[in-house]
Scaffold this motif. Structure first.
Motif, PDB file in Angstrom:
ATOM      1  N   LEU A 193       1.319  -0.882  -0.341  1.00  0.00           N
ATOM      2  CA  LEU A 193       0.672  -0.096   0.137  1.00  0.00           C
ATOM      3  C   LEU A 193       1.000   1.044   0.229  1.00  0.00           C
ATOM      4  CD1 LEU A 193      -2.798  -1.100   2.383  1.00  0.00           C
ATOM      5  CD2 LEU A 193      -2.967  -0.781  -0.096  1.00  0.00           C
ATOM      6  N   VAL A 194       2.160   1.745   0.574  1.00  0.00           N
ATOM      7  CA  VAL A 194       2.517   2.774   0.298  1.00  0.00           C
ATOM      8  C   VAL A 194       3.395   2.433  -0.471  1.00  0.00           C
ATOM      9  CG1 VAL A 194       5.196   2.770   1.658  1.00  0.00           C
ATOM     10  CG2 VAL A 194       3.320   2.325   3.677  1.00  0.00           C
ATOM     11  N   LYS A 195       3.706   1.765  -1.410  1.00  0.00           N
ATOM     12  CA  LYS A 195       4.397   2.183  -2.607  1.00  0.00           C
ATOM     13  C   LYS A 195       3.091   2.556  -3.577  1.00  0.00           C
ATOM     14  CE  LYS A 195       6.920  -1.752  -5.639  1.00  0.00           C
ATOM     15  NZ  LYS A 195       7.822  -3.128  -5.710  1.00  0.00           N
ATOM     16  N   ALA A 196       2.022   1.941  -3.849  1.00  0.00           N
ATOM     17  CA  ALA A 196       1.208   2.291  -4.429  1.00  0.00           C
ATOM     18  C   ALA A 196       0.886   3.683  -3.812  1.00  0.00           C
ATOM     19  CB  ALA A 196       0.148   1.508  -4.604  1.00  0.00           C
ATOM     20  N   ALA A 197       1.188   3.824  -3.145  1.00  0.00           N
ATOM     21  CA  ALA A 197       0.807   4.865  -2.797  1.00  0.00           C
ATOM     22  C   ALA A 197       1.815   6.389  -2.935  1.00  0.00           C
ATOM     23  CB  ALA A 197       0.470   5.474  -1.203  1.00  0.00           C
ATOM     24  N   GLU A 198       3.056   6.008  -3.645  1.00  0.00           N
ATOM     25  CA  GLU A 198       4.017   6.328  -3.522  1.00  0.00           C
ATOM     26  C   GLU A 198       3.650   6.488  -5.289  1.00  0.00           C
ATOM     27  OE1 GLU A 198       6.922   7.995  -2.727  1.00  0.00           O
ATOM     28  OE2 GLU A 198       7.104   6.852  -0.840  1.00  0.00           O
ATOM     29  N   LYS A 199       3.716   5.576  -5.744  1.00  0.00           N
ATOM     30  CA  LYS A 199       3.583   5.742  -7.748  1.00  0.00           C
ATOM     31  C   LYS A 199       2.030   7.274  -7.669  1.00  0.00           C
ATOM     32  CE  LYS A 199       3.097   2.542 -10.249  1.00  0.00           C
ATOM     33  NZ  LYS A 199       3.105   1.076 -10.632  1.00  0.00           N
ATOM     34  N   HIS A 232     -13.434  -1.696   0.930  1.00  0.00           N
ATOM     35  CA  HIS A 232     -12.111  -0.896   1.224  1.00  0.00           C
ATOM     36  C   HIS A 232     -11.154  -0.971   0.945  1.00  0.00           C
ATOM     37  CE1 HIS A 232     -14.619  -0.050   4.481  1.00  0.00           C
ATOM     38  NE2 HIS A 232     -13.459  -0.095   4.985  1.00  0.00           N
ATOM     39  N   MET A 233     -10.951  -2.288   1.651  1.00  0.00           N
ATOM     40  CA  MET A 233      -9.669  -2.792   2.268  1.00  0.00           C
ATOM     41  C   MET A 233      -9.394  -3.902   1.445  1.00  0.00           C
ATOM     42  SD  MET A 233     -10.965  -2.769   6.088  1.00  0.00           S
ATOM     43  CE  MET A 233      -9.740  -3.128   7.216  1.00  0.00           C
ATOM     44  N   ARG A 234      -8.013  -4.367   1.226  1.00  0.00           N
ATOM     45  CA  ARG A 234      -7.151  -5.054   1.124  1.00  0.00           C
ATOM     46  C   ARG A 234      -6.461  -6.394   1.814  1.00  0.00           C
ATOM     47  NH1 ARG A 234      -5.291  -2.533  -3.703  1.00  0.00           N
ATOM     48  NH2 ARG A 234      -2.984  -2.007  -2.864  1.00  0.00           N
ATOM     49  N   ASP A 235      -6.023  -7.424   1.893  1.00  0.00           N
ATOM     50  CA  ASP A 235      -5.808  -8.082   3.177  1.00  0.00           C
ATOM     51  C   ASP A 235      -5.396  -6.683   3.908  1.00  0.00           C
ATOM     52  OD1 ASP A 235      -4.724  -9.277   0.531  1.00  0.00           O
ATOM     53  OD2 ASP A 235      -3.161  -8.131   0.234  1.00  0.00           O
ATOM     54  N   GLY A 236      -6.864  -6.845   4.968  1.00  0.00           N
ATOM     55  CA  GLY A 236      -6.597  -6.704   6.234  1.00  0.00           C
ATOM     56  C   GLY A 236      -6.758  -5.186   6.517  1.00  0.00           C
ATOM     57  N   TYR A 237      -6.247  -4.279   5.878  1.00  0.00           N
ATOM     58  CA  TYR A 237      -6.234  -2.481   5.487  1.00  0.00           C
ATOM     59  C   TYR A 237      -6.595  -1.879   4.265  1.00  0.00           C
ATOM     60  CZ  TYR A 237      -2.682  -4.770   9.312  1.00  0.00           C
ATOM     61  OH  TYR A 237      -2.194  -5.598   9.809  1.00  0.00           O
ATOM     62  N   VAL A 238      -6.789  -0.630   4.649  1.00  0.00           N
ATOM     63  CA  VAL A 238      -7.674  -0.173   3.369  1.00  0.00           C
ATOM     64  C   VAL A 238      -6.935   0.491   2.875  1.00  0.00           C
ATOM     65  CG1 VAL A 238      -8.525   2.416   3.878  1.00  0.00           C
ATOM     66  CG2 VAL A 238      -8.540   1.429   5.448  1.00  0.00           C
ATOM     67  N   ALA A 239      -7.559   0.141   1.673  1.00  0.00           N
ATOM     68  CA  ALA A 239      -6.378   0.587   0.474  1.00  0.00           C
ATOM     69  C   ALA A 239      -7.122   1.883  -0.753  1.00  0.00           C
ATOM     70  CB  ALA A 239      -6.839  -0.785  -0.573  1.00  0.00           C
ATOM     71  N   ASN A 240      -8.309   1.778  -0.484  1.00  0.00           N
ATOM     72  CA  ASN A 240      -9.271   3.179  -0.725  1.00  0.00           C
ATOM     73  C   ASN A 240      -9.984   3.718  -0.242  1.00  0.00           C
ATOM     74  OD1 ASN A 240     -11.209   4.755  -2.289  1.00  0.00           O
ATOM     75  ND2 ASN A 240     -11.156   3.038  -3.956  1.00  0.00           N
ATOM     76  N   TYR A 241      -9.125   5.164   0.598  1.00  0.00           N
ATOM     77  CA  TYR A 241      -8.838   5.558   1.780  1.00  0.00           C
ATOM     78  C   TYR A 241     -10.407   6.656   1.651  1.00  0.00           C
ATOM     79  CZ  TYR A 241      -9.089   9.516   4.724  1.00  0.00           C
ATOM     80  OH  TYR A 241      -9.831  10.953   5.858  1.00  0.00           O
ATOM     81  N   THR A 242     -10.324   7.128   0.834  1.00  0.00           N
ATOM     82  CA  THR A 242     -12.102   8.052   0.215  1.00  0.00           C
ATOM     83  C   THR A 242     -12.931   6.852   0.281  1.00  0.00           C
ATOM     84  OG1 THR A 242     -10.495   8.482  -1.646  1.00  0.00           O
ATOM     85  CG2 THR A 242     -13.214   9.292  -2.045  1.00  0.00           C
ATOM     86  N   ALA A 246      -3.188   8.984   1.095  1.00  0.00           N
ATOM     87  CA  ALA A 246      -2.971   7.988   2.577  1.00  0.00           C
ATOM     88  C   ALA A 246      -2.003   6.908   1.968  1.00  0.00           C
ATOM     89  CB  ALA A 246      -4.868   7.029   2.703  1.00  0.00           C
ATOM     90  N   TRP A 247      -1.151   6.561   3.080  1.00  0.00           N
ATOM     91  CA  TRP A 247       0.108   5.644   3.061  1.00  0.00           C
ATOM     92  C   TRP A 247       1.269   6.834   2.616  1.00  0.00           C
ATOM     93  CZ3 TRP A 247      -0.930   1.293   6.283  1.00  0.00           C
ATOM     94  CH2 TRP A 247      -1.573   1.302   5.998  1.00  0.00           C
ATOM     95  N   LYS A 248       1.069   7.958   2.134  1.00  0.00           N
ATOM     96  CA  LYS A 248       2.275   8.578   2.081  1.00  0.00           C
ATOM     97  C   LYS A 248       2.372  10.033   2.573  1.00  0.00           C
ATOM     98  CE  LYS A 248       4.648  10.988  -0.649  1.00  0.00           C
ATOM     99  NZ  LYS A 248       6.578  10.297  -0.625  1.00  0.00           N
ATOM    100  N   HIS A 249       0.850  10.416   3.224  1.00  0.00           N
ATOM    101  CA  HIS A 249       0.975  11.526   4.389  1.00  0.00           C
ATOM    102  C   HIS A 249       0.591  11.230   5.762  1.00  0.00           C
ATOM    103  CE1 HIS A 249       0.817  13.809  -0.053  1.00  0.00           C
ATOM    104  NE2 HIS A 249       2.229  13.713   0.162  1.00  0.00           N
ATOM    105  N   PHE A 250      -0.347  10.062   5.636  1.00  0.00           N
ATOM    106  CA  PHE A 250      -1.431   9.320   6.924  1.00  0.00           C
ATOM    107  C   PHE A 250      -1.483   8.501   6.826  1.00  0.00           C
ATOM    108  CE2 PHE A 250      -4.268  10.778   4.255  1.00  0.00           C
ATOM    109  CZ  PHE A 250      -5.220   9.652   4.154  1.00  0.00           C
ATOM    110  N   VAL A 251      -1.519   7.307   7.956  1.00  0.00           N
ATOM    111  CA  VAL A 251      -2.061   6.281   7.746  1.00  0.00           C
ATOM    112  C   VAL A 251      -3.878   6.085   8.068  1.00  0.00           C
ATOM    113  CG1 VAL A 251      -1.948   3.736   8.843  1.00  0.00           C
ATOM    114  CG2 VAL A 251       0.139   5.501   8.117  1.00  0.00           C
TER     115      VAL A 251
END
Ligand SMILES: *[C@@H]1O[C@H](CO)[C@@H](O)[C@H](O)[C@H]1NC(C)=O
Ligand SMILES: *[C@@H]1O[C@H](CO)[C@@H](O)[C@H](O)[C@H]1NC(C)=O
Ligand SMILES: *[C@@H]1O[C@H](CO)[C@@H](O)[C@H](O)[C@H]1NC(C)=O
Length: 605
Positions: free
Chosen positions: A60-66, A285-295, A522-527
């Motif tokens: 998720l962090v990597k996707a957020a960078e992109k 909105h979650m993937r593998d237990g964590y929020v993947a689509n924050y909006t 999300a995952w770039k500037h906040f969790v």
């Protein structure tokens, strides 16, 4: 099986139905996990949690960078480029005054990415379907207003929010045309048109999306009569009806699509029990237990279990809602509200209580590797028979080692985490070592009837078995902790901007929309955290370690610092000015009779 309803109730019936549906869905996608214990919990979406390809949060962090990189790559550097980006994204010419807006933004050193103003267009688009005279009339007749005439902003109201908004608008009044703004004095949002009506408005509005021939475009705004002077009588509108049903869920779900779970699910009326917390409703909105689509996580239309998990839906402090599409400005709203967002007054005011600027730059290495939260038991009006459905009560209780270790009874108001998260064996000890979380005020607004009142208790004896008041920690001192969870109160959480601007890491769960949403990733500037908080322990374990594996301190630090640096670039008071100037130019156009012919087209002539 943990995490599922313990008592049969009406809620369970629809949750079971949804679980079955989801189970069928995933069964169709592939073979179900043979280790399944016969329950209908969907395992498939979680499968990768333990796979060798890394922790889901790493991805998720990597996707957020992109996502962030592609967002800032769109920054425009010249007026013609900004105008072209505008036309491409909005399908209209920019409003008159766009060149002055651009110049103002450049002077304020604002980063100009057209997407940053998406919220404005989301909020204003339905108004293109209404008669401009009607919008002007609705604004003029509302009881709390700011007026702009001849580049001077004024108000008759001394309500402190209105006064703060006035000071904000006065900083840009020299660039503003005449207009009247209706302002919401309440915490809670006001306008909820039905999904069907909004859909119709948007269809009508789409017909007005035309790019007029530049030679015919009108590039000036109209004038309004003086505030005291009543305009000539226009058509009579049906009076605005204000609804005050304290059970806000019943009102607000009409903003969801007719076939959405929020509209179809039975309405829960009994909040006097441990609420059913249904993870399956978070799968979208979650993937593998964590929020993947924050909006999406902040929208409740697909999450009907939230009706019993958020004070705003159960019993807000005040409700005054309408179906009429009124041009009402306010500081925050739910995904389906039709209020028009301004930056919240406390953000413009930079009150230290909410910002804690003094502590905001404490070096990461000097902080406690712990999560801290202090707050009051807001969310709405908590009572003996509804407090279990309040989000802050839930969050505080689930971080209480003594409640977690009491195996004699089920949790009073939360669900234990799914065993699929890699958590420590001794959860209660680990929680007390890693968190410092508690209430500073139980908000005992409930007044028991005389026969129930007890000497010594102000009216909140029902929460006494589960909560005690802890010493408060001033905002500036909260930054001595690495991790700062942020939980909604009566509406949005006013400390969020302070958290973002600090060197600590905000973990954000919310249902509220704010002016700045499209600037943050999300995952770039906040969790991000799910509103059920089922992922909370998993997040803590990832960042702080679970006793078996090391925490990812480096990842936590990087998000904290990236968030702080970005907030210093795009969440400044200057950015609020640039946002409000753009918003009010758009608003002034949509309330003008000539709106379809109005625009800024100097670059095309
Ligand atoms: C997130 O959900 C929204 C629907 O609310 C959707 O439009 C968007 O494409 C989703 N984003 C991603 C990255 O999947
Ligand atoms: C609170 O006080 C009332 C009145 O004395 C009593 O009936 C009730 O059981 C008390 N509740 C708790 C949780 O102690
Ligand atoms: C933690 O829970 C216990 C009950 O198990 C309660 O007495 C105590 O007040 C709670 N602590 C806090 C800080 O809320």
């Amino acid at each position: 099986m943990v995490g599922f309803p313990r008592r049969p109730s009406t809620a369970v019936r629809y949750i079971v139905r949804a679980l079955l549906l989801i189970f069928v869905f995933y069964s169709l996608l592939g073979p179900s996990d043979p280790s399944q214990d016969g329950s209908f919990a969907p395992l498939r979406p979680w499968r990768r949690l333990f796979s060798s390809s890394g922790h889901p949060i790493d991805k998720l962090v990597k996707a957020a960078e992109k996502e962030f990189a592609s967002k800032i790559a769109k920054a425009t550097k010249s007026l013609p480029d900004a105008a072209a980006a505008y036309r491409k994204r909005r399908g209209r010419h920019p409003p008159p005054g766009f060149d002055q807006w651009y110049q103002f933004a450049v002077e304020k050193q604002a980063i100009i990415v057209e997407d940053f103003w998406d919220q404005i267009y989301h909020d204003l688009e339905p108004f293109w379907a209404l008669d401009p005279a009607r919008i002007r009339k609705d604004a003029r007749e509302f009881e709390m207003r700011i007026h702009i005439r001849d580049h001077k902003a004024s108000t008759e109201s001394d309500w402190f929010w209105t006064q703060i908004w006035l000071t904000l608008i006065q900083t840009i009044e020299h660039l503003l045309p005449d207009m009247d703004l209706a302002l919401n004095p309440m915490d809670e949002p006001r306008v909820v048109a039905s999904w069907e009506d909004v859909n119709e408005y948007l269809r009508e509005a789409a017909k007005t999306k035309t790019m007029a021939n530049p030679k015919e475009v009108v590039s000036n705004f109209g004038k309004l009569p003086p505030v005291e002077q009543a305009p000539p009588d226009q058509e009579q509108m049906p009076p605005v009806i204000w609804e005050s049903d304290k059970h806000y869920w019943r009102i607000v779900r009409r903003g969801c699509p007719p076939d959405s779970p929020a509209r179809e699910a039975e309405v829960i009326t009994d909040f006097d029990q441990t609420p059913a917390i249904a993870d399956p409703f978070s799968l979208a909105h979650m993937r593998d237990g964590y929020v993947a689509n924050y909006t999406l996580s902040t929208s409740f239309c697909h999450q009907p279990d939230l009706q019993a998990l958020e004070g705003i839906f159960v019993e807000p402090l005040s409700v005054s809602a309408t179906k009429s599409l009124l041009p009402m400005f306010g500081g925050s709203k739910l995904a389906v509200n039709n209020d028009i967002l301004l930056p919240a007054p406390i953000y413009w005011n930079e009150e230290d209580r909410f910002v804690g600027a003094e502590g905001a730059s404490i070096p990461w290495e000097a902080k406690h590797a712990m999560a801290a939260w202090r707050g009051v038991a807001t969310g709405g009006r908590n009572r003996p028979n509804n407090w279990r459905s309040f989000q802050r009560h839930r969050f505080v209780a689930m971080n209480n080692a003594s409640i977690l270790s009491d195996s004699s009874q089920p949790p009073p108001n939360f669900a234990l985490p799914s065993p699929r998260y890699p958590l420590p064996d001794a959860l209660p000890d680990w929680i007390s070592a890693n968190t410092n979380i508690g209430f500073t005020d139980m908000m005992c607004l409930y007044v028991p009837p005389p026969e129930e009142s007890e000497p010594g208790f102000p009216g909140c004896n029902y929460t006494v078995p589960f909560f005690s008041i802890v010493p408060s920690i001033p905002m500036a001192d909260q930054f001595h902790f690495k991790i700062l969870p942020d939980i909604d109160g009566n509406s949005f959480s006013g400390r969020y901007l302070g958290f973002l601007k600090s060197t600590s890491l905000p973990i954000k769960s919310t249902l509220w929309r704010e002016w700045h949403d499209s600037r943050l990733v999300a995952w770039k500037h906040f969790v991000p955290m799910d509103n059920r908080f089922g992922d909370w322990f998993g997040l803590l374990a990832y960042f702080l370690g679970n006793g078996k594996t090391q925490g990812r301190d480096d990842v936590a630090k990087k998000i904290a610092m990236d968030g702080r640096d970005w907030a210093a670039r795009v969440l400044r008071k200057e950015d609020m000015q640039v946002y409000v100037l753009r918003l009010l130019l758009e608003y002034a156009r949509v309330v003008d009779e000539r709106r379809e012919m109005m625009g800024w087209v100097d670059d095309l002539l």
